[in-house]
Design a protein around this motif. Structure first.
Motif, PDB file in Angstrom:
ATOM      1  N   GLN A 188      -3.679  -4.675  -5.763  1.00 49.73           N
ATOM      2  CA  GLN A 188      -2.986  -5.415  -4.787  1.00 49.73           C
ATOM      3  C   GLN A 188      -1.334  -5.157  -4.833  1.00 49.73           C
ATOM      4  N   ALA A 189      -0.743  -5.497  -6.375  1.00 43.75           N
ATOM      5  CA  ALA A 189       0.616  -5.124  -6.599  1.00 43.75           C
ATOM      6  C   ALA A 189       1.023  -3.767  -6.587  1.00 43.75           C
ATOM      7  N   VAL A 190       0.050  -2.889  -6.831  1.00 49.45           N
ATOM      8  CA  VAL A 190       0.397  -1.326  -6.603  1.00 49.45           C
ATOM      9  C   VAL A 190       0.494  -1.065  -5.101  1.00 49.45           C
ATOM     10  N   VAL A 191      -0.368  -1.424  -4.385  1.00 49.54           N
ATOM     11  CA  VAL A 191      -0.499  -1.206  -2.898  1.00 49.54           C
ATOM     12  C   VAL A 191       0.956  -1.759  -2.295  1.00 49.54           C
ATOM     13  N   ALA A 192       1.136  -2.964  -2.801  1.00 53.01           N
ATOM     14  CA  ALA A 192       2.406  -3.622  -2.324  1.00 53.01           C
ATOM     15  C   ALA A 192       3.677  -2.978  -2.839  1.00 53.01           C
ATOM     16  N   GLY A 193       3.761  -1.958  -3.590  1.00 58.26           N
ATOM     17  CA  GLY A 193       4.816  -1.389  -4.299  1.00 58.26           C
ATOM     18  C   GLY A 193       5.512  -2.110  -5.349  1.00 58.26           C
ATOM     19  N   CYS A 235      -8.029  -1.378 -17.243  1.00 57.84           N
ATOM     20  CA  CYS A 235      -8.805  -1.266 -15.805  1.00 57.84           C
ATOM     21  C   CYS A 235      -8.943  -0.173 -15.023  1.00 57.84           C
ATOM     22  N   LEU A 236      -8.854   0.959 -15.836  1.00 56.52           N
ATOM     23  CA  LEU A 236      -8.595   2.276 -15.090  1.00 56.52           C
ATOM     24  C   LEU A 236     -10.228   2.769 -14.953  1.00 56.52           C
ATOM     25  N   TRP A 237     -11.089   2.623 -15.795  1.00 53.94           N
ATOM     26  CA  TRP A 237     -12.510   3.160 -15.802  1.00 53.94           C
ATOM     27  C   TRP A 237     -13.426   1.988 -16.131  1.00 53.94           C
ATOM     28  N   SER A 238     -13.320   0.925 -16.734  1.00 53.12           N
ATOM     29  CA  SER A 238     -14.377   0.107 -17.076  1.00 53.12           C
ATOM     30  C   SER A 238     -14.515  -1.161 -16.387  1.00 53.12           C
ATOM     31  N   THR A 239     -13.737  -1.330 -15.305  1.00 54.48           N
ATOM     32  CA  THR A 239     -13.537  -2.699 -14.561  1.00 54.48           C
ATOM     33  C   THR A 239     -14.499  -2.409 -13.160  1.00 54.48           C
ATOM     34  N   THR A 240     -14.534  -3.529 -12.322  1.00 57.93           N
ATOM     35  CA  THR A 240     -14.752  -3.494 -10.737  1.00 57.93           C
ATOM     36  C   THR A 240     -13.738  -4.220 -10.237  1.00 57.93           C
ATOM     37  N   PRO A 241     -12.695  -3.651  -9.292  1.00 53.17           N
ATOM     38  CA  PRO A 241     -12.605  -2.159  -9.369  1.00 53.17           C
ATOM     39  C   PRO A 241     -12.073  -1.376 -10.346  1.00 53.17           C
ATOM     40  N   ALA A 242     -12.355  -0.010 -10.632  1.00 51.20           N
ATOM     41  CA  ALA A 242     -11.796   0.703 -11.428  1.00 51.20           C
ATOM     42  C   ALA A 242     -10.603   1.347 -10.890  1.00 51.20           C
ATOM     43  N   LEU A 243      -9.555   1.195 -11.409  1.00 47.39           N
ATOM     44  CA  LEU A 243      -8.587   1.439 -10.862  1.00 47.39           C
ATOM     45  C   LEU A 243      -8.379   3.022 -10.705  1.00 47.39           C
ATOM     46  N   ALA A 244      -8.854   3.783 -11.587  1.00 46.57           N
ATOM     47  CA  ALA A 244      -8.573   5.224 -11.607  1.00 46.57           C
ATOM     48  C   ALA A 244      -9.525   5.929 -10.308  1.00 46.57           C
ATOM     49  N   GLN A 245     -10.409   5.101  -9.944  1.00 49.61           N
ATOM     50  CA  GLN A 245     -11.407   5.704  -8.753  1.00 49.61           C
ATOM     51  C   GLN A 245     -10.530   5.941  -7.514  1.00 49.61           C
ATOM     52  N   ASN A 246      -9.278   5.135  -7.339  1.00 52.06           N
ATOM     53  CA  ASN A 246      -8.441   5.449  -6.236  1.00 52.06           C
ATOM     54  C   ASN A 246      -7.328   6.182  -6.516  1.00 52.06           C
ATOM     55  N   GLN A 247      -7.064   7.499  -6.081  1.00 48.77           N
ATOM     56  CA  GLN A 247      -6.132   8.306  -6.443  1.00 48.77           C
ATOM     57  C   GLN A 247      -4.808   7.840  -6.414  1.00 48.77           C
ATOM     58  N   ALA A 248      -4.530   7.382  -5.111  1.00 48.79           N
ATOM     59  CA  ALA A 248      -3.080   6.709  -5.224  1.00 48.79           C
ATOM     60  C   ALA A 248      -2.796   5.630  -6.017  1.00 48.79           C
ATOM     61  N   THR A 249      -3.899   4.768  -6.332  1.00 56.88           N
ATOM     62  CA  THR A 249      -3.270   3.808  -7.438  1.00 56.88           C
ATOM     63  C   THR A 249      -3.229   4.380  -8.507  1.00 56.88           C
ATOM     64  N   SER A 250      -4.180   5.470  -9.054  1.00 55.87           N
ATOM     65  CA  SER A 250      -4.057   5.848 -10.427  1.00 55.87           C
ATOM     66  C   SER A 250      -2.737   6.670 -10.593  1.00 55.87           C
ATOM     67  N   ASP A 251      -2.487   7.498  -9.597  1.00 51.13           N
ATOM     68  CA  ASP A 251      -1.123   8.333  -9.346  1.00 51.13           C
ATOM     69  C   ASP A 251       0.197   7.410  -9.843  1.00 51.13           C
ATOM     70  N   ALA A 252       0.177   6.207  -8.887  1.00 43.77           N
ATOM     71  CA  ALA A 252       1.111   5.433  -9.308  1.00 43.77           C
ATOM     72  C   ALA A 252       1.280   4.623 -10.594  1.00 43.77           C
ATOM     73  N   LEU A 253       0.058   4.397 -10.997  1.00 45.89           N
ATOM     74  CA  LEU A 253       0.219   3.775 -12.464  1.00 45.89           C
ATOM     75  C   LEU A 253       0.500   4.859 -13.418  1.00 45.89           C
ATOM     76  N   LEU A 254       0.051   6.015 -13.422  1.00 44.45           N
ATOM     77  CA  LEU A 254       0.541   7.183 -14.413  1.00 44.45           C
ATOM     78  C   LEU A 254       2.024   7.202 -14.325  1.00 44.45           C
ATOM     79  N   ARG A 255       2.586   7.283 -13.130  1.00 41.02           N
ATOM     80  CA  ARG A 255       4.224   7.383 -13.030  1.00 41.02           C
ATOM     81  C   ARG A 255       4.766   6.174 -13.897  1.00 41.02           C
ATOM     82  N   SER A 256       4.082   5.000 -13.554  1.00 41.72           N
ATOM     83  CA  SER A 256       4.895   3.795 -14.383  1.00 41.72           C
ATOM     84  C   SER A 256       4.716   4.038 -15.816  1.00 41.72           C
TER      85      SER A 256
END
Length: 468
Positions: free
Chosen positions: A60-65, A79-100
């Motif tokens: 939610q925080a990433v979506v809100a910018g 939380c990228l791969w081993s959670t529900t939701p897995a954040l890496a499954q959403n490309q926009a979310t994972s791209d934003a996180l990796l930039r951070s």
């Protein structure tokens, strides 16, 4: 005296109170520990948190910018791969996180991301390529053990990292954990995804000739791909294991001690294909044929070597020469041995605890403890050759109801001979022959002729002549 001591203590206390150079609040030991932690000297573990809930709020925080703190980034790494939701499954979310992660002003988020990446590593993980590229850049930026590993092994490269580390394991004959420790990183989790990828690459390199010495290759497989009890580290890597064990023998003839050493491991891992063919359904035909050939030779050798020790037979060396000649002509398709008590004990001593054979049971008369019977599939027929004063029995048709079946675990004496008593017996389809006149090759010639009729291949006397 008492007043003087009291006055002295007061002066010392007052002096310490006004001393300009007080002991530092952070000791050198504490500072060193902090530096080690910052450099990434230890793999991190997930804390006891509700990471599923954390993943939801982070998304939610990433979506809100919203910008994320370093502490939030460290949580996000888990939380990228081993959670529900897995954040890496959403490309926009994972791209934003990796930039951070790239913009973080502290190495701590990177260290957590590296640990999470290794734990979840697989060729199926989402966002694997952008994550590996991010980690490679951060490893060079922040240095420390991760930087050393990235420069030396391209550690965060999806294919090169595990491959180069596996190559070092083979070359140096050291576990990956020791190699990582030399770079300053604490022990890798043996069950992590990255450790499994290194094991896959190690086995694949060994299958392709990464270690030319067969016994050295076997040692590396035992040390780095099997447990201390000899079981696979990863059950789903059995196809990789059988390739590493057998593929280098595809076009090579191995010495007998080498074959026996590999057979002991192969039979322990997969069972005897003659007794448990279902365990071998996934094995390529060419590798099954290698093991089948080795087992046939080993069963023949079991019989010959053991009977050499337990049979009181002055003519035995002629029988050995005959059957070795038949084997060298390529006529023996399968071999199996039934031993009495003495032979069973010696077979385990000579060929290892995984060696397989049958028990020879008493039936109608007492079987001597040293008795043994060699059972062979030759052409369309079956041979049962007895040790000591026993006969050579041949059923020209293996489908004959009276013919013995190979690979049973026990045999009664009557089911693996054609006739009781002395004397020979011969028909078009049956032969029961005493081993008489061995030095003149009398019985050998008659058996060779019967085998020619069964196979179409003529075995000449020079093929089985005793070499003195």
């Amino acid at each position: 005296m008492a007043n003087n001591l009291r006055d002295t203590c007061v002066r010392i206390a007052n002096g310490l109170a006004t001393f300009k150079h007080r002991p530092p609040s952070i000791t050198p030991l504490s500072r060193l520990a902090g530096q080690l932690q910052q450099s990434g000297g230890a793999l991190e573990r997930r804390a006891a948190k509700d990471y599923d809930a954390i993943a939801g709020s982070l998304m939610q925080a990433v979506v809100a910018g919203a910008g994320l703190s370093n502490r939030q980034l460290r949580d996000a790494a888990w939380c990228l791969w081993s959670t529900t939701p897995a954040l890496a499954q959403n490309q926009a979310t994972s791209d934003a996180l990796l930039r951070s992660f790239l913009l973080a002003d502290s190495p701590r988020p990177f260290l957590t991301l590296a640990s999470s990446f290794m734990a979840s590593f697989s060729d199926q993980m989402p966002a694997q390529k952008p994550t590996s590229d991010t980690l490679a850049a951060l490893a060079i930026r922040w240095g420390g053990p991760w930087g050393i590993l990235q420069q030396k092994f391209k550690f965060f490269d999806l294919t090169q990292g595990p491959r180069l580390l596996a190559r070092a394991v083979i070359k140096q004959d050291k576990p990956a954990t020791d190699i990582l420790k030399e770079a300053g990183l604490s022990a890798i989790n043996a069950k992590s995804g990255y450790a499994k990828a290194v094991t896959v690459s190690l086995l694949d390199q060994l299958a392709l000739g990464g270690e030319k010495d067969h016994i050295a290759r076997l040692g590396r497989i035992r040390r780095y791909a099997l447990t201390e009890g000899g079981k696979p580290l990863y059950e789903d890597l059995r196809p990789n294991l059988i390739e590493a064990l057998l593929r280098p023998f595809e076009n090579v003839t191995a010495e007998k001690p080498v074959r026996d050493a590999f057979l002991e491991v192969v039979l322990y891992l997969f069972g005897d294909p003659r007794l448990k063919p279902e365990n071998w359904s996934f094995v390529p035909a060419v590798l099954r044929e290698i093991v089948q050939r080795w087992l046939t030779e080993q069963s023949l050798r079991q019989f010959l070597d053991i009977v050499d020790r337990v049979a009181d037979d002055s003519m035995w060396r002629y029988r050995r020469a005959f059957w070795e000649g038949v084997f060298n002509k390529g006529l023996i398709d399968d071999a199996w041995v039934a031993f009495g008590p003495d032979g069973k004990r010696l077979a385990k001593e000579l060929f290892g605890k995984e060696a397989k054979f049958a028990s020879l049971e008493t039936e109608g008369r007492q079987i001597e403890s040293g008795h043994a019977v060699l059972l062979l599939h030759i052409g369309d027929g079956v041979v049962a050759d007895w040790s000591h004063n026993g006969k050579c029995n041949i059923w020209s048709d293996a489908t004959d109801r009276s013919a013995p079946r190979l690979f049973k675990l026990s045999y009664g004496s009557d089911e693996i001979r054609i006739r009781k008593g002395s004397g020979n017996y011969e028909t078009d389809s049956l032969l029961s022959l005493m081993h008489l006149h061995s030095p003149t090759y009398h019985w050998q010639g008659k058996v060779a002729e019967r085998l020619r009729r069964m196979t179409g291949v003529q075995i000449k006397q020079p093929d089985y002549r005793l070499r003195k």
